[in-house]
Structures are given as structure tokens and as C-alpha cells.
Design an enzyme around this catalytic site. Structure first.
Site, mmCIF file in Angstrom:
data_model
loop_
_atom_site.group_PDB
_atom_site.id
_atom_site.type_symbol
_atom_site.label_atom_id
_atom_site.label_comp_id
_atom_site.label_asym_id
_atom_site.label_seq_id
_atom_site.Cartn_x
_atom_site.Cartn_y
_atom_site.Cartn_z
ATOM 1 N N PHE A 152 39.923 34.811 13.795
ATOM 2 C CA PHE A 152 41.360 35.327 13.393
ATOM 3 C C PHE A 152 42.198 34.716 14.452
ATOM 4 O O PHE A 152 43.494 34.448 14.376
ATOM 5 C CB PHE A 152 41.588 36.669 13.551
ATOM 6 C CG PHE A 152 41.308 37.342 14.906
ATOM 7 C CD1 PHE A 152 42.227 37.383 15.560
ATOM 8 C CD2 PHE A 152 40.113 38.012 15.304
ATOM 9 C CE1 PHE A 152 42.096 37.882 17.086
ATOM 10 C CE2 PHE A 152 39.750 38.359 16.581
ATOM 11 C CZ PHE A 152 40.987 38.372 17.307
ATOM 12 N N CYS A 284 39.222 31.883 22.888
ATOM 13 C CA CYS A 284 37.795 31.683 23.258
ATOM 14 C C CYS A 284 37.761 30.924 24.748
ATOM 15 O O CYS A 284 36.789 31.050 25.275
ATOM 16 C CB CYS A 284 37.073 30.934 22.393
ATOM 17 S SG CYS A 284 37.502 29.400 22.128
HETATM 18 P P1 NAD Z 1 34.262 37.022 13.699
HETATM 19 O O1 NAD Z 1 32.781 36.511 14.050
HETATM 20 O O2 NAD Z 1 34.415 38.567 13.441
HETATM 21 O O3 NAD Z 1 34.472 36.246 12.430
HETATM 22 C C1 NAD Z 1 34.723 34.933 11.938
HETATM 23 C C2 NAD Z 1 34.567 34.385 10.594
HETATM 24 O O4 NAD Z 1 33.166 35.079 10.051
HETATM 25 C C3 NAD Z 1 35.493 35.313 9.861
HETATM 26 O O5 NAD Z 1 35.930 34.291 8.783
HETATM 27 C C4 NAD Z 1 34.827 36.400 9.288
HETATM 28 O O6 NAD Z 1 35.201 36.795 7.964
HETATM 29 C C5 NAD Z 1 33.315 36.030 9.201
HETATM 30 N N1 NAD Z 1 32.538 37.022 9.194
HETATM 31 C C6 NAD Z 1 32.356 38.179 9.923
HETATM 32 N N2 NAD Z 1 31.369 38.703 9.891
HETATM 33 C C7 NAD Z 1 30.640 38.270 9.036
HETATM 34 C C8 NAD Z 1 29.522 38.614 8.689
HETATM 35 N N3 NAD Z 1 28.651 39.660 9.096
HETATM 36 N N4 NAD Z 1 28.759 37.540 7.933
HETATM 37 C C9 NAD Z 1 29.357 36.355 7.452
HETATM 38 N N5 NAD Z 1 30.535 36.112 7.882
HETATM 39 C C10 NAD Z 1 31.309 36.968 8.778
HETATM 40 O O7 NAD Z 1 35.040 36.550 14.780
HETATM 41 P P2 NAD Z 1 36.667 36.963 15.092
HETATM 42 O O8 NAD Z 1 36.824 38.359 15.488
HETATM 43 O O9 NAD Z 1 37.307 36.621 13.693
HETATM 44 O O10 NAD Z 1 37.187 35.966 16.321
HETATM 45 C C11 NAD Z 1 37.036 36.362 17.535
HETATM 46 C C12 NAD Z 1 35.628 35.617 18.045
HETATM 47 O O11 NAD Z 1 35.663 34.341 17.897
HETATM 48 C C13 NAD Z 1 35.421 35.706 19.683
HETATM 49 O O12 NAD Z 1 34.238 36.066 19.761
HETATM 50 C C14 NAD Z 1 35.755 34.126 20.198
HETATM 51 O O13 NAD Z 1 35.087 34.060 21.409
HETATM 52 C C15 NAD Z 1 35.404 33.632 19.071
HETATM 53 N N6 NAD Z 1 35.951 32.236 19.164
HETATM 54 C C16 NAD Z 1 35.004 31.262 19.483
HETATM 55 C C17 NAD Z 1 35.758 29.967 19.583
HETATM 56 C C18 NAD Z 1 34.944 28.760 20.252
HETATM 57 O O14 NAD Z 1 35.250 27.540 20.061
HETATM 58 N N7 NAD Z 1 33.711 28.910 20.879
HETATM 59 C C19 NAD Z 1 37.159 29.690 19.310
HETATM 60 C C20 NAD Z 1 37.598 30.641 18.804
HETATM 61 C C21 NAD Z 1 37.188 31.985 18.546
#
Ligand code: NAD
Length: 502
Positions: A152, A284
Site C-alpha cells: 500500500f 520501507c
Molecule cells: P503486505 O505484505 O500486507 O501486502 C503486500 C501485498 O501482498 C498486497 O498486495 C496484499 O494484498 C498481498 N497480501 C497480503 N496478505 C497476503 C497473503 N496472506 N497471501 C497473499 N498475498 C497477501 O504489505 P503492506 O502492508 O501492503 O505494505 C507494508 C510492508 O511492505 C512493510 O512491511 C514494508 O516494509 C514493506 N515494503 C517493503 C519494501 C521494500 O522495498 N523492501 C518497499 C515497500 C514496502
């Protein structure tokens, strides 16, 4: 019947209203209002999206390099001209302030610009006469259908780390945006169409776990690029790999900034504010821990506190733009707030407390004020876990070595920074630190488009980072061709031995 709008998919070059009867609510985080619902794909819609992407890819990969390049240049031009429209969509659904939303688009544009030069990065190699009369050369080709699953916090930049390159080299792309801010990718789909991309090459599949699992298991999907939290990144990595796909899965972070006693403390305090509270800490690459090498902690805390007092929190869309906006949801705001409670219970000193913030005119927004904590214990969850909010912990250490050891002991390895005027210390830091992206007097060291983005340890599962040369490696595969055109005057004869070079 509710008359709230349902945000559709984008399949085969048009908006596709879902028939799944399954939706998730989308909020404006600054007002707390439920502004739309987003469709959650069912299996039939996943299959349709994949089939259309597969058909389109066959046609697209047959386009000449020049034609593909023309589409990319046009997309770049349209996006650069109309980015403010897109920034408004980001702010409405994600909450970050408008200038930050615009900045996110700028960083995505860097990758579009890199991808415009794809012919150079897709060149193969050629060796004449590797063996007598035999030439060897390599060809780089597209993979097929590729999937992007995004978080998100960067609804535009993160998918744009991947899709410009994937599309440029001749793949088709299915983006599964976060359910929390799904509209930006639909806007981008329309822009691709205007730029002349054939229908089906860029698809937006709205959905939740069902859509993700559908992409991870569809035999037609050749590669998966994921960005999100670490537990899901690990799940994506394992599941996609089990189904024979190429996968890069970027996870969470807990980024430390080490401040040495010789550092410019005003610079360090400014940058701690920018990197700790910008985008309400939902980056992140946000800094969440300041490691102050004594005796600087008291002075640094005083300088950070002074600066926090001047920060404005509010609706990121206001013409009088605040410094930071709300968090993505009420649930996430409560979770971040609970980490501050935990830090306090565990013995941390709350220097600035943002828990009771009130934003005039926005009683229902998901706000949390900038929070500063001194000396949180190292075994507290508020230190060990990712918080992903406007909370900065200051940890006091006695030496450079203690700081480096602490950073290296963490589970994540996304980004880190050192603040110092000692070049030798900075050099030692970059050599010894177990982290993928390092800033030297730079707090959020997101590499430019022609380098690659990615962390170490639990911040990246897979071998390839995002964009840069590694992005091209990820989205192409190589063929090696060994070729002999017989000289009519000579004859090879029969030889059952293993081919030797002579
Ligand atoms: P999230 O892991 O909850 O969701 C990411 C994606 O995965 C979404 O599209 C979601 O629909 C999907 N998803 C969620 N749960 C799932 C499941 N059980 N099975 C399959 N798909 C699933 O992450 P978020 O809350 O949207 O984003 C925040 C996180 O992203 C933080 O931990 C942040 O550090 C990380 N992030 C990392 C980077 C990087 O480059 N390392 C960059 C941006 C964000």
C-alpha cells in the site's frame, strides 16, 4: 443498495466490472471516509486476466525494438505531463502529502526512463570463431507473463520498479495492487493504452489472497515480483518457486541511522526528521532507529525534539500542505500506537508523544503524531519489530563497533545510514555492514534507476534486486547459440567425442 463505486479490474485493454460480489472497502485516510469499494477477483477473473496477458504477450514480443521503444517514450511523456493527476489519486487513497506523492512518481519515472534505453541492455554477445569455423552468441528474450504484487505504501513507484522494464523487453504484466489504494494502477493502465500499448500487455487484477495465489500457481505466469511485509514475502518466494517461477520478493525493514560524535548534529537531526517522519514513517527505507554514539545522544535528542515541535500533521491534499499525513488505516494506526505503549511499558522514555494528536477538521482521520522514544530496551518488540509509522527510537551506544554490531544483529537488512565527517569510518561502515543499501550522510539511500534496489537478509528473498541491470536480468532469459556454417570446401566427418574447441 449502496451506491458506492466499485473499483474494477483492467483486463484486455478495458475496465472490467467484477462479478465476484466480493469487495474490500477503500478509505480516504485523512477523513476516515469510506470512499469506494474495490473488486476482489474470483478464479474465473484470474483465469481471464492470465489468458489475455498470455495472448497479448505473444504479439507484443514480436513488435520490433523500435516500435516497443516508441510506446515507452510516449508513456514517459504522458506520465511526465500528467503526473499531478496521479499524485492526487495517491494522496486520496494512501494519505501521503501531495508533494511526496509527486516525488514517488518522479522516482518511478526514473525506471521508465531507464527502460526507454532497453535496446542497449538487451543486447546479446557474439564470439566469432570460438572453435574453427564455429561462432557462439547469446540472445536475450522475454519470459512471457509476469506478475507484480505490490504494497500500500507506494501504489505507483513500487509497481513502476518492475513493469517498465518487463514491458520494454517484451513481457506482459499483471499488477495486483494493494486493496487499500487500488485506483492509481487503473489510471496508469489508461495511460498505457493512450501510449499505444496493445490490449492485454498491461493488466490490473484487483484482489486479495485469492488473486495472489492464483497468480503464484498459474502455469502461464513465468515470474513474480513482490514487495510487502516479510512474512508474506517469504510465503510468495516459497510458493512461486515451488511452482517453477522466477521470483524476487522484497520484505520489511528496520533501518538504523548511526550518528558518530564527529557528525554535523544539525544535519543528522534534520535527516532523522525527514527519514523518520516523512510519509508518516510508512516507507520501507524510513529510519526507525537512531543509534547515537555517546556523548551525542542528549544533544541530538534535543535537536530532534525542537524540530518535531514545528512539524504540521494534516490532510495531505490541503493547499496549505502539512509535513505529514495520516496512516493508511485505523487498524494500522492502532497497531503503531500499540508499539509506543509497548516501548513505554518496557521502560523506554517517551520524549515526544504523538498518541493523543487531534487534527482540526479531521476527527475521523487515521492520524498519529510524530513520536520520539529514548532508550527503548533492545529486547522490546518496539525495538526488534518493524513499526511502519512516525515513531523514532533513539538507542545510545558507546562506540562505532557497538553500533555496527547492533545493526548487523537485526533480522532485516534493507537500508542504513551513517552520519560522520570521518571518511575512514564511513568506509569501514560500508564494508562491514550487512545491509543492502547504505547512505553516507544521506538518510534514505534509495538507489537511482540505473543501480538496483534491494536489501539483504529478511528484506529480500530471491537473487535479483529491483530495476537497474538486475531488473533486466530478472525479466529476460538468455539463449546461447553455437553455430557452424559449413565452408563448402571442407567436411567435418563423424566424431563421437565431446565437442572440443580447436
Ligand atoms: P503486505 O505484505 O500486507 O501486502 C503486500 C501485498 O501482498 C498486497 O498486495 C496484499 O494484498 C498481498 N497480501 C497480503 N496478505 C497476503 C497473503 N496472506 N497471501 C497473499 N498475498 C497477501 O504489505 P503492506 O502492508 O501492503 O505494505 C507494508 C510492508 O511492505 C512493510 O512491511 C514494508 O516494509 C514493506 N515494503 C517493503 C519494501 C521494500 O522495498 N523492501 C518497499 C515497500 C514496502
Amino acid at each position: 443498495m449502496s451506491n458506492i463505486q466499485v473499483i474494477p479490474h483492467w483486463i484486455n485493454g478495458k475496465r472490467f466490472e467484477s462479478a465476484s460480489n466480493n469487495t474490500a472497502p477503500v478509505y480516504n485516510p485523512a477523513t476516515g471516509k469510506h470512499i469506494a469499494d474495490v473488486a476482489l477477483a474470483n478464479q474465473e477473473e484470474i483465469d481471464l486476466a492470465v489468458a489475455s496477458a498470455e495472448r497479448a504477450q505473444r504479439e507484443w514480443s514480436g513488435y520490433s525494438v523500435a516500435k516497443r521503444q516508441a510506446v515507452l517514450f510516449k508513456f514517459r511523456e504522458l506520465l511526465a505531463d500528467r503526473r499531478l493527476e496521479l499524485a492526487e489519486i495517491i494522496t486520496r487513497e494512501q494519505g501521503k502529502v501531495l508533494s511526496d506523492a509527486n516525488g514517488e512518481i518522479g522516482r518511478g519515472l526514473e525506471v521508465v526512463e531507464l527502460a526507454c534505453g532497453f535496446p542497449h541492455l538487451m543486447k546479446g554477445s557474439f564470439t566469432e570463431n570460438a572453435s574453427t569455423g564455429v561462432d557462439v552468441y547469446s540472445i536475450k528474450q522475454a519470459l512471457g507473463v509476469t506478475a507484480i504484487i505490490s504494497p500500500f505504501n507506494f501504489p505507483v513507484m513500487v509497481p513502476m520498479w518492475f513493469f517498465p522494464i518487463s514491458i520494454a523487453v517484451g513481457n506482459s504484466v499483471i499488477v495486483k495492487p494493494s486493496e487499500k489504494d487500488p485506483s492509481a494502477q487503473l489510471w496508469i493502465a489508461e495511460l498505457w493504452k493512450e501510449a499505444g500499448l496493445p490490449d492485454g500487455v498491461f493488466t490490473v487484477l484487483q484482489g486479495d489472497k485469492l488473486a495472489v495465489d492464483g497468480l503464484l500457481t498459474a502455469p502461464e505466469v513465468q515470474a513474480v515480483s513482490f514487495v510487502g511485509s516479510t512474512p508474506i514475502a517469504q510465503y510468495i518466494y516459497e510458493t512461486a518457486a515451488k511452482h517453477g517461477k522466477r521470483v524476487q520478493a522484497l520484505g520489511g525493514a528496520k533501518n538504523h541511522m548511526l550518528v558518530l560524535p564527529d557528525a554535523d548534529l544539525d544535519l543528522a537531526a534534520d535527516q532523522a526528521i525527514n527519514a523518520g517522519y516523512g510519509a508518516a514513517g510508512e516507507r520501507c527505507m524510513a529510519v526507525s532507529v537512531v543509534l547515537a554514539v555517546e556523548p551525542v545522544a542528549d544533544e541530538l535528542i534535543a535537536k530532534i525534539t525542537e524540530r518535531i515541535a514545528k512539524l504540521k500533521v494534516g490532510n495531505g491534499a490541503d493547499s496549505n500542505e502539512p509535513d505529514l499525513g495520516p496512516l493508511i488505516s485505523a487498524q494500522h494506526r492502532d497497531k503503531v500506537r500499540s508499539y509506543v505503549d509497548i516501548a513505554e511499558t518496557d521502560g523506554g522514555k517517551i520524549v515526544v508523544d504523538g498518541r493523543a494528536i487531534e487534527v482540526p477538521g479531521h476527527p475521523d482521520g487515521f492520524f498519529l503524531g510524530p513520536t520520539l522514544i529514548d532508550s527503548v530496551p533492545l529486547d522490546s518488540k518496539a525495538y526488534t519489530e518493524e513499526i511502519f509509522g512516525p515513531v523514532l527510537n533513539v538507542v545510545r551506544v558507546k562506540s562505532f563497533d557497538e553500533g555496527v554490531a547492533l545493526i548487523n544483529s537485526g533480522q532485516f537488512g534493507n537500508g542504513t545510514a551513517i552520519f560522520t565527517n570521518d571518511g575512514g569510518a564511513a568506509r569501514r561502515f560500508q564494508h562491514e555492514i550487512q545491509v543492502g543499501m547504505i547512505g553516507i550522510n544521506v538518510p534514505i539511500p534509495v538507489p537511482v534507476g540505473y543501480y538496483s534496489f534491494g536489501g539483504w537478509k529478511a528484506s529480500l528473498f530471491g537473487d535479483a534486486k529491483a530495476y537497474g541491470v538486475q531488473g533486466f536480468e530478472f525479466f529476460t532469459r538468455e539463449k546461447a547459440v553455437t553455430s557452424r556454417w559449413l565452408d563448402p570446401a571442407k567436411h567435418g566427418g563423424i566424431n563421437l567425442g565431446f565437442p572440443q574447441n580447436d
